[in-house]
Design an enzyme around this catalytic site. Sequence first.
Site, PDB file in Angstrom:
ATOM      1  N   GLU A  61       0.888  -1.802  -0.081  1.00  0.00           N
ATOM      2  CA  GLU A  61      -0.144   0.185   0.268  1.00  0.00           C
ATOM      3  C   GLU A  61       0.596   1.240  -0.097  1.00  0.00           C
ATOM      4  O   GLU A  61       1.252   0.920   1.028  1.00  0.00           O
ATOM      5  CB  GLU A  61      -1.309  -0.390   1.095  1.00  0.00           C
ATOM      6  CG  GLU A  61      -1.861  -1.079   1.501  1.00  0.00           C
ATOM      7  CD  GLU A  61      -2.466  -0.900   2.669  1.00  0.00           C
ATOM      8  OE1 GLU A  61      -3.185  -1.768   2.903  1.00  0.00           O
ATOM      9  OE2 GLU A  61      -1.784  -0.445   3.756  1.00  0.00           O
ATOM     10  N   CYS A  82       3.157   7.910   1.051  1.00  0.00           N
ATOM     11  CA  CYS A  82       3.773   7.504   2.999  1.00  0.00           C
ATOM     12  C   CYS A  82       4.161   5.731   1.409  1.00  0.00           C
ATOM     13  O   CYS A  82       3.062   5.696   0.777  1.00  0.00           O
ATOM     14  CB  CYS A  82       2.709   7.179   3.422  1.00  0.00           C
ATOM     15  SG  CYS A  82       2.606   5.973   4.719  1.00  0.00           S
ATOM     16  N   CYS A  89       5.573  -8.385   7.441  1.00  0.00           N
ATOM     17  CA  CYS A  89       6.954  -7.081   8.219  1.00  0.00           C
ATOM     18  C   CYS A  89       6.581  -8.138   9.354  1.00  0.00           C
ATOM     19  O   CYS A  89       5.679  -8.597   9.867  1.00  0.00           O
ATOM     20  CB  CYS A  89       6.228  -5.997   8.705  1.00  0.00           C
ATOM     21  SG  CYS A  89       7.765  -4.664  10.022  1.00  0.00           S
ATOM     22  N   CYS A  93       5.029  -5.810  15.179  1.00  0.00           N
ATOM     23  CA  CYS A  93       4.578  -4.841  16.783  1.00  0.00           C
ATOM     24  C   CYS A  93       3.453  -5.319  17.114  1.00  0.00           C
ATOM     25  O   CYS A  93       2.028  -5.329  16.337  1.00  0.00           O
ATOM     26  CB  CYS A  93       4.856  -3.740  16.362  1.00  0.00           C
ATOM     27  SG  CYS A  93       6.048  -2.897  15.793  1.00  0.00           S
ATOM     28  N   CYS A  96      -0.176  -3.107  14.824  1.00  0.00           N
ATOM     29  CA  CYS A  96       0.015  -2.594  14.398  1.00  0.00           C
ATOM     30  C   CYS A  96      -1.074  -4.377  13.149  1.00  0.00           C
ATOM     31  O   CYS A  96      -0.402  -5.237  13.803  1.00  0.00           O
ATOM     32  CB  CYS A  96       1.518  -2.611  13.251  1.00  0.00           C
ATOM     33  SG  CYS A  96       0.971  -2.296  11.875  1.00  0.00           S
ATOM     34  N   GLU A 139       9.379  -2.616   8.032  1.00  0.00           N
ATOM     35  CA  GLU A 139      10.524  -2.109   8.488  1.00  0.00           C
ATOM     36  C   GLU A 139      11.628  -1.921   7.717  1.00  0.00           C
ATOM     37  O   GLU A 139      12.411  -1.953   7.178  1.00  0.00           O
ATOM     38  CB  GLU A 139      10.521  -2.940   9.715  1.00  0.00           C
ATOM     39  CG  GLU A 139      12.389  -2.366  10.067  1.00  0.00           C
ATOM     40  CD  GLU A 139      12.628  -0.653  10.398  1.00  0.00           C
ATOM     41  OE1 GLU A 139      10.957  -0.279  11.412  1.00  0.00           O
ATOM     42  OE2 GLU A 139      13.366   0.064  10.892  1.00  0.00           O
ATOM     43  N   CYS A 310      -2.183   1.474   8.996  1.00  0.00           N
ATOM     44  CA  CYS A 310      -1.414   0.525   8.511  1.00  0.00           C
ATOM     45  C   CYS A 310      -1.574  -1.220   7.551  1.00  0.00           C
ATOM     46  O   CYS A 310      -1.598  -1.975   8.762  1.00  0.00           O
ATOM     47  CB  CYS A 310      -0.094   0.561   9.400  1.00  0.00           C
ATOM     48  SG  CYS A 310       1.474  -0.518   8.804  1.00  0.00           S
TER      49      CYS A 310
END
Length: 332
Positions: A61, A82, A89, A93, A96, A139, A310
């Site tokens: 995205e 962005c 990922c 986290c 997220c 990341e 996200c």
Amino acid sequence: MRWMTERRAAGFDAMTDLPSGVRAALEERFTIGLPEVEARTPSEDGAEKFLFRLADGAKVEAVYIPAPRHRASGSSERVTVCVSSQAGCAVNCAFCVTGRLGAGRNLTAGEILGQYLVVAREKGFGPREANVVFMGMGEPLLNLAQVSRTLDLLEAEVSPRRTTVSTAGVVPGIRELARRDHRPNLAVSLTAAGNALRTKLMPINAQWPVEELFAALEEWPLEPGRRITFEVVLIAGVNDSPAEARALARLVKRVPSKVNLIPLNESAEWLPGLSRPSRESVDAFGSHLASSGVDVTVRWSKGLGAAAACGQLKGRETPGRLLRVPPPSVRS
Ligand code: SF4
């Protein structure tokens, strides 16, 4: 590169100032292409989320954010794009959605830059008109070679002063990025001041704990007037207490910095058991920071943000086919 980035050539044939043999050799060895747009999700506040399908079927995205309507006089207006640096990922986290998708793959510099170029084409803005933030999926500092290459390529369009790389705290990556001649701005997802809570929320803290992170941040070369941005995702009953605000203030004041408070984008499906603090609680947290001398901004996401934090768009588009990584336990 100028043909592709500035003149937006769609093929090597168009590069008429290159000898025909060179064009033929390029044609043989490379392809020119942009990521395919699979879905667009506009929101009433003018932001728009782009879901891209890459050549191997991976989905990532990018988000277009319009220039703020009310600016202090004299400041220039720029849109923000962005971009994602990885498809998925591995950092996991707790707050997220992308973390729930598990590790994907590193994007190439072409795939990262391509997100920006497509958004620029579709939204009709040109060089020098955008900020670019590496805050999408992934990341960035775990894909530093390709992110670094992207930063080099982006310089033709966007000044490094208008580029921000956001990290969960990959200390070797911060140190390597610090050695660049033209450094982007640095943003760090901090979210908690103490190691115990930060490791629960961001397991990467076990590898690079707060002391190591801040040792690297204190050595980050900041030009006059530039600051490190800390992002703090606020979760009700987890990291929104006055004591946490005081601890955070003490910590972030070790470097020239500002803090963005981001009340959690809730998702019953993807982030079960985690909720957004009340407006009063967020305001109180912000006031504690501000009264300790911290420059703080609350980023309430509305419209697009509320529906699609996200990674959420990708999650919604491909139900059932994704690896679901269990979240780390936050409340135990
Ligand atoms: S917040 Fe960033 S680093 Fe953490 S899981 Fe999500 S994409 Fe990865």
